[in-house]
Design a protein around this motif. Structure first.
Motif, PDB file in Angstrom:
ATOM      1  N   ARG A 160       0.851  -1.201   0.000  1.00  0.00           N
ATOM      2  CA  ARG A 160       0.000   0.000   0.000  1.00  0.00           C
ATOM      3  C   ARG A 160       0.879   1.241   0.000  1.00  0.00           C
ATOM      4  NH1 ARG A 160      -5.607   0.478   0.264  1.00  0.00           N
ATOM      5  NH2 ARG A 160      -5.077   2.631  -0.151  1.00  0.00           N
TER       6      ARG A 160
ATOM      7  N   TYR B 208       2.697   1.639  -3.333  1.00  0.00           N
ATOM      8  CA  TYR B 208       1.793   2.071  -4.393  1.00  0.00           C
ATOM      9  C   TYR B 208       1.163   3.436  -4.136  1.00  0.00           C
ATOM     10  CZ  TYR B 208       1.723  -2.497  -6.768  1.00  0.00           C
ATOM     11  OH  TYR B 208       2.052  -3.630  -7.483  1.00  0.00           O
TER      12      TYR B 208
ATOM     13  N   PRO C 284       0.243   6.879  -4.738  1.00  0.00           N
ATOM     14  CA  PRO C 284       0.433   7.393  -6.096  1.00  0.00           C
ATOM     15  C   PRO C 284       1.248   8.685  -6.218  1.00  0.00           C
ATOM     16  CG  PRO C 284      -1.818   7.756  -5.356  1.00  0.00           C
ATOM     17  CD  PRO C 284      -1.151   6.978  -4.280  1.00  0.00           C
TER      18      PRO C 284
ATOM     19  N   ASN D 250      -2.076   5.599 -10.918  1.00  0.00           N
ATOM     20  CA  ASN D 250      -2.844   5.643  -9.679  1.00  0.00           C
ATOM     21  C   ASN D 250      -3.085   4.172  -9.308  1.00  0.00           C
ATOM     22  OD1 ASN D 250      -4.510   6.220  -7.557  1.00  0.00           O
ATOM     23  ND2 ASN D 250      -6.172   7.054  -8.812  1.00  0.00           N
TER      24      ASN D 250
ATOM     25  N   LEU E 216      -3.577   1.856  -6.931  1.00  0.00           N
ATOM     26  CA  LEU E 216      -4.696   1.168  -6.269  1.00  0.00           C
ATOM     27  C   LEU E 216      -6.011   1.944  -6.395  1.00  0.00           C
ATOM     28  CD1 LEU E 216      -2.918  -0.039  -2.995  1.00  0.00           C
ATOM     29  CD2 LEU E 216      -3.364  -1.352  -5.074  1.00  0.00           C
ATOM     30  N   GLY E 217      -5.966   3.097  -7.068  1.00  0.00           N
ATOM     31  CA  GLY E 217      -7.169   3.930  -7.154  1.00  0.00           C
ATOM     32  C   GLY E 217      -7.816   3.939  -8.521  1.00  0.00           C
ATOM     33  N   ASP E 218      -7.148   3.371  -9.505  1.00  0.00           N
ATOM     34  CA  ASP E 218      -7.708   3.348 -10.852  1.00  0.00           C
ATOM     35  C   ASP E 218      -8.326   1.970 -11.093  1.00  0.00           C
ATOM     36  OD1 ASP E 218      -8.215   3.200 -13.563  1.00  0.00           O
ATOM     37  OD2 ASP E 218      -6.424   4.324 -14.132  1.00  0.00           O
ATOM     38  N   PRO E 219      -9.631   1.923 -11.351  1.00  0.00           N
ATOM     39  CA  PRO E 219     -10.274   0.618 -11.540  1.00  0.00           C
ATOM     40  C   PRO E 219      -9.650  -0.222 -12.651  1.00  0.00           C
ATOM     41  CG  PRO E 219     -11.917   2.356 -11.332  1.00  0.00           C
ATOM     42  CD  PRO E 219     -10.600   3.038 -11.407  1.00  0.00           C
TER      43      PRO E 219
ATOM     44  N   TRP F  38      -8.453  -8.064   0.269  1.00  0.00           N
ATOM     45  CA  TRP F  38      -9.213  -7.363   1.306  1.00  0.00           C
ATOM     46  C   TRP F  38      -8.327  -6.355   2.035  1.00  0.00           C
ATOM     47  CZ3 TRP F  38     -14.200  -6.822   1.870  1.00  0.00           C
ATOM     48  CH2 TRP F  38     -14.706  -6.308   3.058  1.00  0.00           C
TER      49      TRP F  38
ATOM     50  N   PRO G 215     -11.239   0.062  -5.932  1.00  0.00           N
ATOM     51  CA  PRO G 215     -12.285   1.078  -5.813  1.00  0.00           C
ATOM     52  C   PRO G 215     -13.551   0.680  -6.580  1.00  0.00           C
ATOM     53  CG  PRO G 215     -10.613   1.770  -7.390  1.00  0.00           C
ATOM     54  CD  PRO G 215     -10.134   0.482  -6.797  1.00  0.00           C
ATOM     55  N   ALA G 216     -14.681   0.928  -5.944  1.00  0.00           N
ATOM     56  CA  ALA G 216     -15.989   0.637  -6.537  1.00  0.00           C
ATOM     57  C   ALA G 216     -16.065  -0.810  -7.050  1.00  0.00           C
ATOM     58  CB  ALA G 216     -16.298   1.636  -7.650  1.00  0.00           C
ATOM     59  N   HIS G 217     -15.650  -1.756  -6.220  1.00  0.00           N
ATOM     60  CA  HIS G 217     -15.723  -3.196  -6.499  1.00  0.00           C
ATOM     61  C   HIS G 217     -14.765  -3.663  -7.606  1.00  0.00           C
ATOM     62  CE1 HIS G 217     -19.011  -3.234  -3.834  1.00  0.00           C
ATOM     63  NE2 HIS G 217     -19.982  -2.986  -4.667  1.00  0.00           N
TER      64      HIS G 217
ATOM     65  N   ASP H 112     -18.182  -9.240   2.143  1.00  0.00           N
ATOM     66  CA  ASP H 112     -18.881  -7.955   2.170  1.00  0.00           C
ATOM     67  C   ASP H 112     -20.397  -8.149   2.247  1.00  0.00           C
ATOM     68  OD1 ASP H 112     -19.168  -5.038   1.784  1.00  0.00           O
ATOM     69  OD2 ASP H 112     -20.035  -5.621  -0.132  1.00  0.00           O
TER      70      ASP H 112
END
Lengths: 424, 324
Positions: free
Chosen positions: B151, B154, B156, B176, B178-181, B261, B268-270, B281
């Motif tokens: 984490r 990564y 960003p 990005n 871990l933030g870009d789907p 997890w 992000p967003a599944h 979840d």
């Protein structure tokens, strides 16, 4: 001799059971695992134990968050050994456990501590299920404030904005100066909390509760208007790569001057303080546009599972101490949150805490204390709303909006038909 | 003497013999004692297997037939509705697809890299012991710690990876993470590659060291190149190691949970969600224990369809090889 040894062993075994039966300490389950949070809860337990020497409470950390707490509680309830008292979220969280027949009503204790007088009206709404209190508030945080780096604002000549246009022009000025305007963090909560400001601005307090009650549709013009406002103000101002950061990393960006502002719960003030970033000197705070005179809050309460009489009595004694002015102040000051008990003197807080307390008092007088919508909605609707708003904040296209609404609206209708909404 | 003969010829005859001498009785006692010991020794693992594997599987299937929040004392029977509802959920298919992508990745990447590292190190390089430890070390770190390390790597803006790329003029490659789907799954796979390659490496390395030197020497004398020796001699003889690595990788891919997890919660967003994180979840984040149980049953069936034939086929191959 051999037989005697066995008799002694058996006696010791059953003696052990007997001593468990005659329990004099009781468990409080919480997920404050470290730092100021843990210091706060430990201090509160110590205080309550001094008040109640005959009902000693032992804190037990359930690592994680509300989800891990639920998992642990479900297992405990199935096994018939729940804690005497536990940290719970408000509203729907309580309702689920009440409807499951797991929680003890706190009517007597509520009357004893004068709950209707010491807690604001908005707070009372979310601890009562069908008019019966099932939780006693103790950990109260505002989630509608924007924190900013004072040195950056001074350097560029900016003042805290008071409306949406002001926020957008402040963000534009920051970006022009090579600074990322507004921090945010990935996950289903933070974008949703940011969105509340746009939502309240658009639909007002009544509309906010209508969404919470399921009366206002997600495919209606009001919700779409709120999405537009959110897209054209905050979303377009978010810092680059915000979705890949945790909230602490977003806070670090404000400290090190990469980002001018971050909208977050007031726990970030505690984080800043811990990092040596001083309130009033290095950072300050203003309410997000559309929430002036109002507060939106996140709160934890103590809930008491149904259990043996002695366990419930111990929990009630603990709660009595925890809801007193001293108890509430002990926890709030150490943790860096606010005490929901209105009798706590605001002078106990530091610069930032005093500012938040002032906001709460003003909002209480105006009857504008709004609970976190996430916990007012049925659990699956709230979870999906958080997920969809994060998705929208990452990609605020018309297509995402369309998909978002086509996901949320059927969920709302399904929850309505299942009678899952509550009129808070 | 009669008893001894009967015992040597057929234990059953010995037991059934109508004329019971003292030695017969003794051997019968001995036999039943051995049998009882065997049963006792078997009882423990069988009990554990039944209690911790078989009963939970049936219990999960039973729960999947109910609408239950995991809290209420009562459950509402809804038959197979949880299963049919999942078939209409895009979220379910998205997680399933992620599992399949993970399966392909796990079968190829850590396995291939582990084999490559083992083959390189098997050539008798200097510092073999040091590299052996370095390659295997990440595998000893718990998943949550791996997630915490990566984490930070990564992050960003100031993360190690982004800074490294910027330092070498490759800032265009910084993402990005871990933030870009569209990127997040690859980013998690990077962490998993670092984490799990050590296992494949160790198994392959020990496999390579167990290959008879004569075969390799003979091939070399015949003029085989290093490449030919590896592909024609070493790799085919690594079959038992490959079975273990591929089998374990497939199982890991299907039961993937902790690293995803701990790194993203499926977001992000599944976007990075797999079936196991979705199950968690849905069960505890949304209070839908019945629906979550149905996901678990689907996961079991899918994993069974993918993994069981492989295990069966590989077991047969091992049996044939042993018979030869």
């Amino acid at each position: 001799m051999y037989k005697l040894k066995w008799i002694c062993l058996v006696a010791a075994f059953f003696g052990g059971f007997a001593s468990v039966g005659a329990q004099s300490t009781y468990e409080l389950w919480h997920y404050y695992a470290a730092g100021s949070e843990l210091a706060g809860i430990n201090a509160l337990i110590s205080y309550a134990n001094k008040q109640n020497p005959d009902a000693q409470i032992i804190g037990r950390i359930i690592p994680g968050n509300v989800i891990e707490m639920r998992r642990q509680l479900q297992t405990a309830f199935l096994g018939g050994k729940p804690p005497a008292v536990y940290q719970s979220s408000m509203a729907s969280e309580l309702k689920t456990f009440v409807e499951g027949g797991r929680l003890h009503p706190l009517t007597d204790i509520w009357n004893k501590i004068h709950g209707d007088q010491i807690f604001p009206e908005g707070v009372q709404r979310v601890v009562k299920i069908a008019g019966v209190p099932y939780g006693v508030p103790y950990d109260f945080s505002l989630i509608n404030n924007v924190f900013y780096n004072k040195a950056i604002f001074a350097k560029i000549g900016l003042t805290p904005p008071t409306d949406w246009n002001g926020l957008v022009s402040t963000c534009d000025a920051l970006r022009k100066a090579g600074i990322q305007p507004l921090g945010n963090a990935g996950g289903p909560f933070w974008s949703l909390y940011n969105f509340y400001a746009a939502l309240v601005s658009t639909v007002g307090i009544d509309g906010y509760y209508k969404i919470a009650n399921g009366e206002l549709a997600f495919d209606g013009p009001e919700f779409r208007k709120a999405l537009d406002l959110y897209r054209n103000t905050m979303v377009k101002s978010y810092a680059k790569n915000w979705s890949g950061k945790t909230w602490t990393q977003a806070a670090d960006d404000v400290i090190n001057g990469n980002t001018g502002m971050v909208m977050m719960g007031i726990w970030v003030a505690g984080y800043f303080k811990h990092a040596g970033f001083e309130a009033g000197k290095q950072f300050d705070v203003f309410p997000a546009p559309g929430t002036e005179g109002k507060v939106i809050f996140q709160m934890d309460v103590f809930a008491v599972p149904e259990g043996p009489k002695a366990s419930v009595e111990a929990a009630e004694k603990f709660i009595t101490a925890a809801s007193s002015v001293e108890g509430q102040q002990t926890f709030a000051v150490l943790k860096g949150s606010l005490a929901p008990n209105v009798n706590v003197d605001p002078s106990v807080y530091d610069y930032a805490g005093a500012k938040f307390a002032k906001q709460l008092v003003a909002a209480s007088k105006a009857n504008a204390v709004l609970p976190n919508l996430f916990f007012l909605l049925p659990t699956n609707v709230g979870s999906e709303l958080g997920n969809q708003i994060e998705r929208f904040a990452i990609d605020p296209s018309d297509n995402t909006e369309k998909e978002m609404i086509s996901t949320l609206e059927p969920l709302r209708k399904e929850a309505l038909s299942a009678n899952a909404y509550t009129k808070w | 003497m009669v008893g001894l003969k009967a015992h040597a010829g057929s234990p059953r005859n010995c037991v059934r013999s109508p004329s019971k001498t003292s030695s017969q009785k003794a051997s019968r006692f001995e036999l039943s004692g051995i049998r009882a010991t065997h049963l006792l020794l078997l009882a423990l693992p069988i009990s554990i297997f039944v209690i911790f594997y078989v009963i939970p599987i049936f219990s999960t299937f039973y729960l999947s037939l109910f609408n239950w929040d995991g809290v209420s004392k009562t459950k509402h029977f809804i038959g197979l509705q949880n299963y049919s509802a999942l078939l209409f959920e895009p979220r379910f298919y998205h997680a399933l697809l992620n599992n399949i992508v993970w399966l392909i990745f796990m079968l190829i990447a850590p396995t291939g890299l582990g084999l490559t590292l083992a083959a390189i190190l098997d050539r008798g390089l200097k510092g073999e012991g040091f590299f052996r430890i370095i390659f295997f070390l990440p595998f000893t770190i718990p998943a949550v710690a791996v997630a915490a390390i990566w984490r930070w790597m990564y992050e960003p803006t100031n993360g190690l990876l982004t800074r490294f790329l910027e330092t070498f003029g490759l800032s265009w490659a910084a993402q990005n993470w871990l933030g870009d789907p569209h990127v997040v799954n690859f980013a998690i796979m990077g962490a998993v590659l670092w984490w799990t390659t050590g296992f494949a490496f160790l198994v392959f390395f020990s496999g390579l060291r167990n290959i008879p030197v004569d075969c390799i020497e003979a091939a070399r004398i015949e003029g085989a190149t290093a490449w030919q020796v590896f592909w024609k001699i070493s790799f085919p003889l690594l079959w038992p190691s490959t079975i273990i690595v591929l089998g374990m990788s497939a199982i890991d891919a299907m039961r993937l949970f902790d690293i995803v997890w701990a790194m993203t919660n499926g977001g992000p967003a599944h976007a990075s969600e797999v079936l196991a994180t979705q199950m968690y979840d849905v069960a505890f984040g949304r209070f839908e224990m019945g629906r979550a149980s149905a996901i678990a049953v689907y996961l079991l069936l899918i994993a069974g369809v993918i993994i069981l034939p492989y295990i069966y086929y590989m077991s047969l191959r091992v049996q044939h090889r042993e018979a030869e």
